[in-house]
Design a protein around this motif. Structure first.
Motif, mmCIF file in Angstrom:
data_model
loop_
_atom_site.group_PDB
_atom_site.id
_atom_site.type_symbol
_atom_site.label_atom_id
_atom_site.label_comp_id
_atom_site.label_asym_id
_atom_site.label_seq_id
_atom_site.Cartn_x
_atom_site.Cartn_y
_atom_site.Cartn_z
ATOM 1 N N VAL A 133 2.677 -0.706 -6.439
ATOM 2 C CA VAL A 133 2.060 0.132 -5.085
ATOM 3 C C VAL A 133 0.684 0.489 -5.469
ATOM 4 O O VAL A 133 0.319 0.764 -6.452
ATOM 5 N N ALA A 174 5.204 4.028 2.551
ATOM 6 C CA ALA A 174 5.749 5.468 3.045
ATOM 7 C C ALA A 174 6.136 5.046 4.384
ATOM 8 O O ALA A 174 7.217 5.863 4.943
ATOM 9 N N GLU A 201 11.034 2.997 -1.470
ATOM 10 C CA GLU A 201 11.169 1.596 -1.869
ATOM 11 C C GLU A 201 12.521 1.280 -1.584
ATOM 12 O O GLU A 201 12.680 0.008 -1.455
ATOM 13 N N ASP A 243 -3.414 1.616 -3.843
ATOM 14 C CA ASP A 243 -4.080 2.480 -2.852
ATOM 15 C C ASP A 243 -5.016 1.512 -2.074
ATOM 16 O O ASP A 243 -5.958 0.858 -2.835
ATOM 17 N N ASP A 244 -4.682 0.945 -0.698
ATOM 18 C CA ASP A 244 -5.312 -0.125 -0.163
ATOM 19 C C ASP A 244 -6.724 0.107 0.021
ATOM 20 O O ASP A 244 -7.588 -0.869 -0.290
ATOM 21 N N SER A 275 0.892 -1.154 0.021
ATOM 22 C CA SER A 275 -0.003 0.031 -0.032
ATOM 23 C C SER A 275 0.822 1.236 0.030
ATOM 24 O O SER A 275 2.119 1.122 0.459
ATOM 25 N N GLU A 276 0.132 2.350 -0.443
ATOM 26 C CA GLU A 276 1.048 3.730 -0.613
ATOM 27 C C GLU A 276 1.387 3.997 0.980
ATOM 28 O O GLU A 276 2.553 4.388 1.102
ATOM 29 N N ARG A 277 0.680 3.763 1.896
ATOM 30 C CA ARG A 277 0.845 4.151 3.418
ATOM 31 C C ARG A 277 1.921 3.227 3.711
ATOM 32 O O ARG A 277 2.752 3.720 4.690
#
Length: 301
Positions: free
Chosen positions: A263, A236, A241, A265-266, A231-233
């Motif tokens: 990656v 981060a 990466e 968006d969960d 996920s993006e979160r």
């Protein structure tokens, strides 16, 4: 259109609505009556569905799981979906609560009933098959039946297209939802992430475990995922990466050696809301690109 401010009305009588995928239509769903007043929305998938239907209701507050669309995410929050308090809910003076079925605790919902708050629960199972019926249920409550029927049909068509795509070559994937220290937390079976992997034709490298669990270097090397999905979160949180590929054991995997990463968006992918079918098709496109396969997945007919 979501309008954040209307004249307040005090609490109405209780109508507790149950919804089952295989069950009867929603009970007591008087559309015009339910569309009026101040609404509290609980559940990211429910909020996204209201937005997708362009429901003309006055949403005044949300819970912490509502992160999309931005105009709803900017509204006051009453706390976490599963850990509500009656005081927090009543502080936003709602007339209606439209909630995912796992909202709670049960005792708080009972307290809200006791003071006369109108509550609608949508008990949709966490499955792709339930998305269209969830849309119809929200459409019935928000006076958007025709729009909901059309959207539900479109979403089912997209899921059907996905299900009928050619099989991928055997490809093992690892889905990292979050990260703690030097140990990634991977999705096993009985998770939305597992469902998403299966839907796009991937094999979950950690399907033998249930739920989300931390996996160490030995497990990474043994299960040898070809692709990492994060996920993006989550990415981060772990520092990007480069930090991902430096996790102990990651270099021993095919994914780590080839730096095969997707990656996502969960909430859009795993919320089983109206954005999920497109997100699944997008994930399939990304997988095909990594594998060098001629594109078969399309986001539109």
């Amino acid at each position: 259109m979501i309008q954040p401010h209307l004249k307040p009305r005090w609490l109405l009588g209780i109508i507790l609505l149950g919804w089952l995928l295989a069950g009867a239509p929603l009970a007591h769903a008087d559309e015009h009556r339910h569309a009026d007043g101040r609404w509290l929305v609980l559940g990211g998938d429910i909020a996204e569905t209201l937005a997708a239907l362009d429901a003309d209701i006055n949403v005044v507050a949300r819970d912490d799981t509502v992160l999309y669309p931005p105009e709803m995410a900017a509204l006051p929050s009453v706390g976490y979906l599963r850990q509500l308090s009656a005081e927090s809910v009543l502080s936003v003076r709602p007339d209606h609560v439209l909630a995912a079925g796992h909202a709670g605790p049960k005792e708080v919902l009972e307290q809200l009933e006791a003071v006369g708050l109108e509550v609608a629960l949508i008990n949709a199972p966490p499955s792709l098959d339930a998305i269209a019926e969830k849309v119809r249920a929200v459409g019935q409550l928000s006076n958007r039946r025709q729009t909901a029927d059309a959207l539900a049909t479109t979403l089912n068509e997209k899921l059907d297209r996905l299900a009928n795509l050619p099989a991928l070559p055997p490809t093992r994937a690892m889905f990292i939802m979050q990260h703690s220290g030097l140990t990634p937390r991977a999705a096993g079976s009985d998770t939305a992430a597992h469902t998403a992997q299966e839907a796009v034709g991937l094999e979950n490298a950690f399907a033998e475990m249930q739920g989300y669990h931390s996996v160490g270097a030995e497990a990474l090397a043994r299960e040898a995922p070809d692709i990492v999905i994060v996920s993006e979160r989550g990415l981060a949180a772990m520092g990007g990466e480069d930090a991902l590929w430096q996790l102990p054991g990651m270099a021993l995997t095919p994914a780590g050696r080839e730096r095969q990463l997707i990656v996502i968006d969960d909430q859009a992918l795993l919320g089983f809301g109206p954005r999920t079918p497109d997100q699944l098709l997008s994930l399939r496109q990304d997988v095909e690109a990594l594998l060098g396969i001629t594109a078969t997945a399309q986001l539109s007919p």
